[in-house]
Design a protein around this motif. Structure first.
Motif, PDB file in Angstrom:
ATOM      1  N   ILE A   1       0.839  -1.205   0.000  1.00  0.00           N
ATOM      2  CA  ILE A   1       0.000   0.000   0.000  1.00  0.00           C
ATOM      3  C   ILE A   1       0.872   1.251   0.000  1.00  0.00           C
ATOM      4  N   ILE A   2       1.922   1.255   0.814  1.00  0.00           N
ATOM      5  CA  ILE A   2       2.834   2.405   0.837  1.00  0.00           C
ATOM      6  C   ILE A   2       3.518   2.565  -0.516  1.00  0.00           C
ATOM      7  N   GLU A   3       3.916   1.460  -1.135  1.00  0.00           N
ATOM      8  CA  GLU A   3       4.527   1.541  -2.465  1.00  0.00           C
ATOM      9  C   GLU A   3       3.520   2.087  -3.480  1.00  0.00           C
ATOM     10  N   GLY A   4       2.264   1.689  -3.364  1.00  0.00           N
ATOM     11  CA  GLY A   4       1.221   2.210  -4.246  1.00  0.00           C
ATOM     12  C   GLY A   4       1.058   3.714  -4.107  1.00  0.00           C
ATOM     13  N   ILE A   5       1.150   4.206  -2.878  1.00  0.00           N
ATOM     14  CA  ILE A   5       1.055   5.647  -2.632  1.00  0.00           C
ATOM     15  C   ILE A   5       2.296   6.352  -3.191  1.00  0.00           C
ATOM     16  N   ALA A   6       3.477   5.781  -2.908  1.00  0.00           N
ATOM     17  CA  ALA A   6       4.732   6.391  -3.368  1.00  0.00           C
ATOM     18  C   ALA A   6       4.819   6.442  -4.879  1.00  0.00           C
ATOM     19  N   SER A   7       4.268   5.427  -5.544  1.00  0.00           N
ATOM     20  CA  SER A   7       4.348   5.362  -7.010  1.00  0.00           C
ATOM     21  C   SER A   7       3.297   6.232  -7.688  1.00  0.00           C
ATOM     22  N   GLY A   8       2.321   6.708  -6.908  1.00  0.00           N
ATOM     23  CA  GLY A   8       1.243   7.500  -7.493  1.00  0.00           C
ATOM     24  C   GLY A   8       0.078   6.648  -7.967  1.00  0.00           C
ATOM     25  N   ASN A   9       0.184   5.329  -7.828  1.00  0.00           N
ATOM     26  CA  ASN A   9      -0.929   4.452  -8.210  1.00  0.00           C
ATOM     27  C   ASN A   9      -2.111   4.608  -7.256  1.00  0.00           C
ATOM     28  N   LEU A  10      -1.832   5.044  -6.044  1.00  0.00           N
ATOM     29  CA  LEU A  10      -2.882   5.383  -5.072  1.00  0.00           C
ATOM     30  C   LEU A  10      -2.748   6.868  -4.761  1.00  0.00           C
ATOM     31  N   GLN A  11      -3.798   7.605  -5.002  1.00  0.00           N
ATOM     32  CA  GLN A  11      -3.778   9.057  -4.829  1.00  0.00           C
ATOM     33  C   GLN A  11      -4.419   9.470  -3.509  1.00  0.00           C
TER      34      GLN A  11
ATOM     35  N   GLN B   1      23.728   2.876  -6.579  1.00  0.00           N
ATOM     36  CA  GLN B   1      23.078   2.616  -7.860  1.00  0.00           C
ATOM     37  C   GLN B   1      21.813   1.789  -7.655  1.00  0.00           C
ATOM     38  N   VAL B   2      21.883   0.765  -6.810  1.00  0.00           N
ATOM     39  CA  VAL B   2      20.714  -0.078  -6.535  1.00  0.00           C
ATOM     40  C   VAL B   2      19.608   0.752  -5.889  1.00  0.00           C
ATOM     41  N   VAL B   3      19.975   1.595  -4.935  1.00  0.00           N
ATOM     42  CA  VAL B   3      18.986   2.455  -4.278  1.00  0.00           C
ATOM     43  C   VAL B   3      18.336   3.391  -5.309  1.00  0.00           C
ATOM     44  N   ALA B   4      19.138   3.970  -6.184  1.00  0.00           N
ATOM     45  CA  ALA B   4      18.603   4.864  -7.213  1.00  0.00           C
ATOM     46  C   ALA B   4      17.671   4.110  -8.163  1.00  0.00           C
ATOM     47  N   GLU B   5      18.038   2.883  -8.532  1.00  0.00           N
ATOM     48  CA  GLU B   5      17.191   2.084  -9.421  1.00  0.00           C
ATOM     49  C   GLU B   5      15.850   1.763  -8.763  1.00  0.00           C
ATOM     50  N   ILE B   6      15.877   1.405  -7.490  1.00  0.00           N
ATOM     51  CA  ILE B   6      14.630   1.112  -6.772  1.00  0.00           C
ATOM     52  C   ILE B   6      13.769   2.367  -6.689  1.00  0.00           C
ATOM     53  N   HIS B   7      14.387   3.507  -6.391  1.00  0.00           N
ATOM     54  CA  HIS B   7      13.654   4.780  -6.333  1.00  0.00           C
ATOM     55  C   HIS B   7      12.986   5.064  -7.674  1.00  0.00           C
ATOM     56  N   ASP B   8      13.753   4.903  -8.758  1.00  0.00           N
ATOM     57  CA  ASP B   8      13.216   5.157 -10.098  1.00  0.00           C
ATOM     58  C   ASP B   8      12.102   4.171 -10.437  1.00  0.00           C
ATOM     59  N   GLU B   9      12.255   2.929 -10.042  1.00  0.00           N
ATOM     60  CA  GLU B   9      11.236   1.910 -10.295  1.00  0.00           C
ATOM     61  C   GLU B   9       9.918   2.274  -9.609  1.00  0.00           C
ATOM     62  N   ILE B  10      10.010   2.723  -8.374  1.00  0.00           N
ATOM     63  CA  ILE B  10       8.798   3.078  -7.628  1.00  0.00           C
ATOM     64  C   ILE B  10       8.160   4.349  -8.174  1.00  0.00           C
ATOM     65  N   THR B  11       8.959   5.342  -8.475  1.00  0.00           N
ATOM     66  CA  THR B  11       8.422   6.621  -8.932  1.00  0.00           C
ATOM     67  C   THR B  11       8.257   6.694 -10.439  1.00  0.00           C
ATOM     68  N   HIS B  12       8.605   5.611 -11.136  1.00  0.00           N
ATOM     69  CA  HIS B  12       8.463   5.520 -12.594  1.00  0.00           C
ATOM     70  C   HIS B  12       9.267   6.590 -13.307  1.00  0.00           C
ATOM     71  N   THR B  13      10.446   6.892 -12.795  1.00  0.00           N
ATOM     72  CA  THR B  13      11.286   7.894 -13.445  1.00  0.00           C
ATOM     73  C   THR B  13      12.491   7.200 -14.059  1.00  0.00           C
ATOM     74  N   LYS B  14      13.041   7.843 -15.050  1.00  0.00           N
ATOM     75  CA  LYS B  14      14.261   7.344 -15.713  1.00  0.00           C
ATOM     76  C   LYS B  14      15.322   8.417 -15.590  1.00  0.00           C
ATOM     77  N   GLU B  15      16.578   7.971 -15.669  1.00  0.00           N
ATOM     78  CA  GLU B  15      17.680   8.916 -15.582  1.00  0.00           C
ATOM     79  C   GLU B  15      17.534   9.981 -16.660  1.00  0.00           C
ATOM     80  N   GLY B  16      17.665  11.227 -16.249  1.00  0.00           N
ATOM     81  CA  GLY B  16      17.583  12.334 -17.178  1.00  0.00           C
ATOM     82  C   GLY B  16      16.164  12.667 -17.619  1.00  0.00           C
ATOM     83  N   GLY B  17      15.162  11.979 -17.033  1.00  0.00           N
ATOM     84  CA  GLY B  17      13.816  12.231 -17.502  1.00  0.00           C
ATOM     85  C   GLY B  17      12.952  12.518 -16.364  1.00  0.00           C
TER      86      GLY B  17
END
Length: 131
Positions: free
Chosen positions: A21-31, A115-131
């Motif tokens: 549920i927290i991941e859903g909120i963090a990712s924006g899937n739950l508003q 790098q792993v922490v950054a990848e997990i952050h990007d995965e949850i927030t649906h962001t890509k490097e430079g984007g």
């Protein structure tokens, strides 16, 4: 929202539910303000005991992630999410320390850990490097 629980995991079911549920909120899937299933409905849908869902919802409410209303039911906190407090920082630091220590023992460099922490952050927030 799709909940996927690992019934064979050492992680308690209520903790898995809280984390998803927290991941859903963090990712924006739950508003904020979005309704969540009732305790009975969620328990029935995913095939777990309603007391397990109730425990997860109670802990999420105590932490400020959700609100429980008699009329509206369970909703993602529309008033905003919990703030970072010194207690929160201390708790997370104590949880991360053994994970990082093990990673170091296994030969992971600081750069790889970051790098792993950054990848997990990007995965949850649906962001890509430079984007």
């Amino acid at each position: 929202m799709i909940i996927q629980l690992d019934m064979q995991s050492d992680v308690p079911i209520y903790t898995q539910l809280i984390n998803q549920i927290i991941e859903g909120i963090a990712s924006g899937n739950l508003q904020p303000g979005e309704a969540l299933p009732s305790v009975r409905s969620l328990a029935s849908d995913i095939g777990i005991n309603l007391h397990t869902v109730n425990k997860a919802y109670t802990l999420l409410k105590q932490e400020g992630f959700i609100q429980i209303h008699r009329q509206k039911g369970v909703v993602v906190n529309p008033d905003g999410l919990p703030e970072i407090t010194p207690e929160y920082e201390d708790k997370r630091r104590s949880q991360l320390k053994p994970i990082i220590a093990e990673a170091i023992c296994r030969g992971m460099s600081k750069e790889l850990i970051l790098q792993v922490v950054a990848e997990i952050h990007d995965e949850i927030t649906h962001t890509k490097e430079g984007g």
